[in-house]
Motif scaffolding. Sequence first.
Motif, short mmCIF file in Angstrom:
data_model
loop_
_atom_site.label_atom_id
_atom_site.label_comp_id
_atom_site.label_asym_id
_atom_site.label_seq_id
_atom_site.Cartn_x
_atom_site.Cartn_y
_atom_site.Cartn_z
N SER A 65 0.83 -1.21 0.00
CA SER A 65 0.00 0.00 0.00
C SER A 65 0.86 1.26 0.00
N ALA A 66 1.91 1.26 0.84
CA ALA A 66 2.80 2.43 0.89
C ALA A 66 3.50 2.63 -0.44
N ARG A 67 3.97 1.47 -1.03
CA ARG A 67 4.64 1.58 -2.32
C ARG A 67 3.66 2.05 -3.41
N SER A 68 2.44 1.49 -3.37
CA SER A 68 1.44 1.90 -4.35
C SER A 68 1.06 3.37 -4.17
N ASN A 69 0.89 3.76 -2.90
CA ASN A 69 0.56 5.19 -2.64
C ASN A 69 1.68 6.10 -3.10
N LYS A 70 2.93 5.70 -2.83
CA LYS A 70 4.05 6.52 -3.27
C LYS A 70 4.11 6.61 -4.79
N GLU A 71 3.89 5.44 -5.44
CA GLU A 71 3.88 5.47 -6.90
C GLU A 71 2.75 6.34 -7.43
N GLU A 72 1.57 6.24 -6.76
CA GLU A 72 0.44 7.07 -7.16
C GLU A 72 0.76 8.55 -6.97
N VAL A 73 1.36 8.88 -5.82
CA VAL A 73 1.73 10.28 -5.56
C VAL A 73 2.79 10.74 -6.55
N ASP A 74 3.78 9.87 -6.82
CA ASP A 74 4.80 10.23 -7.81
C ASP A 74 4.18 10.50 -9.18
N TYR A 75 3.23 9.62 -9.55
CA TYR A 75 2.55 9.84 -10.83
C TYR A 75 1.76 11.15 -10.83
N ARG A 76 1.03 11.36 -9.71
CA ARG A 76 0.27 12.60 -9.62
C ARG A 76 1.18 13.83 -9.62
N LEU A 77 2.33 13.70 -8.94
CA LEU A 77 3.28 14.81 -8.96
C LEU A 77 3.79 15.07 -10.38
N GLU A 78 4.13 13.99 -11.08
CA GLU A 78 4.59 14.13 -12.46
C GLU A 78 3.49 14.76 -13.33
N GLU A 79 2.27 14.27 -13.13
CA GLU A 79 1.14 14.81 -13.88
C GLU A 79 0.91 16.28 -13.54
N LYS A 80 1.02 16.60 -12.24
CA LYS A 80 0.82 17.99 -11.81
C LYS A 80 1.91 18.90 -12.37
N VAL A 81 3.15 18.41 -12.35
CA VAL A 81 4.26 19.21 -12.89
C VAL A 81 4.03 19.48 -14.38
N LYS A 82 3.63 18.46 -15.11
CA LYS A 82 3.35 18.65 -16.53
C LYS A 82 2.18 19.61 -16.75
N ASP A 83 1.15 19.46 -15.90
CA ASP A 83 0.00 20.36 -16.01
C ASP A 83 0.41 21.80 -15.74
N ILE A 84 1.21 22.00 -14.69
CA ILE A 84 1.68 23.36 -14.38
C ILE A 84 2.55 23.90 -15.51
N GLU A 85 3.46 23.03 -16.02
CA GLU A 85 4.32 23.48 -17.12
C GLU A 85 3.51 23.84 -18.35
N ARG A 87 0.30 24.84 -18.41
CA ARG A 87 -0.42 26.10 -18.16
C ARG A 87 0.53 27.29 -18.11
N LYS A 88 1.72 27.06 -17.58
CA LYS A 88 2.71 28.13 -17.56
C LYS A 88 3.11 28.50 -19.00
N LYS A 89 3.27 27.49 -19.84
CA LYS A 89 3.61 27.74 -21.24
C LYS A 89 2.49 28.53 -21.93
N GLU A 90 1.23 28.12 -21.66
CA GLU A 90 0.11 28.86 -22.24
C GLU A 90 0.08 30.30 -21.76
N LEU A 91 0.31 30.49 -20.46
CA LEU A 91 0.35 31.85 -19.92
C LEU A 91 1.47 32.66 -20.55
N LEU A 92 2.64 32.03 -20.71
CA LEU A 92 3.78 32.74 -21.30
C LEU A 92 3.50 33.12 -22.75
N ASN A 93 2.84 32.21 -23.49
CA ASN A 93 2.50 32.54 -24.88
C ASN A 93 1.53 33.72 -24.95
#
Length: 417
Positions: A65-85, A87-93
Motif C-alpha cells: 500500500s505504501a509503495r502503491s501510494n508513493k507510486e500514485e503520488v509520484d505519478y500525480r506529482l509528475e502529472e501535476k508538474v506537466k499540467d503546471i508546465e 499552463r505556464k507555457k500557455e500563460l507565457l504565450n
Amino acid sequence: MMTTTKLRAQVDTVSTVVPPPPSRFTLDEWYVNNRHRYRCSETQQQLAERLLAECDRIRTLTEESARSNKEEVDYRLEEKVKDIEFRKKELLNVRKEVLHEVDALGIYKERLMDALSSVKCNALVICQKCLIVREHRLGIDLARDDVERELRKECEVIRGAEDLLVRTLEQTHEQTRRLKATLYYMDHDLEDKDNNLRIDRHNRTLTDTSLNLALYHGNARLDPSSITLSEWEMQTNTNIVKASKEINSARPLRCYIDTILKQIIDDLNVQKQATDEAFRSRIDETKSVKMKLELQHSEIMRQANEMTRNITRLEKSIAEKEKYMALAHTRLGNRCQRPGLELCRDMVETSLVEEVYDLRGNVSMLQRMFNEAQASLRYLLRTQIQLEEDINVKANTLKIDEVDCMTLRQSMSYHAY
C-alpha cells in the motif's frame, strides 16, 4: 551491661522463628495442573503463530500500500508538474502576445501624440496667426473673403481632428491600462506557478531514503488547501480568457487608429489645399486689381500732366485776350473824343463793339474752361491720391497674403505619422 545482654538474647530468639510448612497437593491436582499448562502453552503457541502470520500479511499489505501510494503520488506529482508546465507555457504565450500589443499600442500612442502635437501646436497656431495677420489689412481689403472663410473652416476642421485624436488617445490609454492590468495578474499567476513548480519538482525528487526527512508533530493540519482543483484551473483559464479578450480589443483599436489617422490627414490635406487655393486665387485677383490700378494711376498722372499744361495754355490764352480787350477798349475810348458829327456809329465803332463783345465772350468761355480744367485737375489729383492709397492697400494685402501667410503655411505638413 547485664540488661543489654539479655535484650540481645531475646531478639535472636525471635528472629530464628521457623515458618509454617507449605500446602500439600494431591497427585490428581499435579496431573491436572500439568495438563492445564500443556493446553495453555499450545494455545499461546497457536495464537502466536496466527499473530505472526497476520503480522506478515499486514506488513506485506502495508508495504504494498505504501509503495502503491508513493507510486500514485509520484505519478500525480509528475502529472501535476506537466499540467503546471503546460499552463505556464500557455500563460507565457499569451503574455508574449499581451506584451506585443502593449508595445504596439505604445507605438500607436506615440503616433497619436505626434499627430495631436502637429495639429494643435503647429497647424492650428498657423491658421490662427494667419487670421490675426490678415486683420492688419487696410481699407476696403479688410473684407470677409473666401480666404477668411476657408481659414475659419480649416480651424474648425483642425479642432474637430484634435477632439477626435484626444478621444482616440484616451481610448488607447485605457486599453493599455487594461492590458497592463491583465499582465499584472498573469505575472502574479506565473510567479505562483513557478513557486508551485519548484515545490512539486523538489517533491518529485524526494524518496523514502532521502536525507532531511522529518515527521510532523504539530497540531495544525498538513492539508490546509481550501481551493478546489476546478477553481485552480479556472483561475488560469480566466487569466488567459481575459488576456485574449483584451488582445482582441487592442488589435481592432490599432486598425481603428490607422483609419482615424488616414481620415484625419486626408481631411486636413483637403482643407489645406482648399485654403491654399483660396489664397492663390485671392492673391492673383489682388495682383490683377493692383496692376489695373497702377495702369489707371499712370493714365491719371498722364492726364493730370496734360491738364496742367492745358491750364497753362488757357491762362496764356486768357492773358492774350486781355491784351486784345485792352486794345479795343483803348480804341473805343479814343474814338469817344471825336468832335461833333464825327461822333457817329460807323462801321469801325460797330466792329470795335462787336470785337469787345466777342472778346468778352471768348474770355468768359476761356475762363469757364479754365475753371473746369482746374476742377478736373483737382479731381485727377484726388483720384491719383486715392489710386495710390488703393495701390498701397493692395500691396499691403499682397504682403500679408503672399509673403506672411503663405510663408507660414509652408511649414504645415500632414502625413500619416
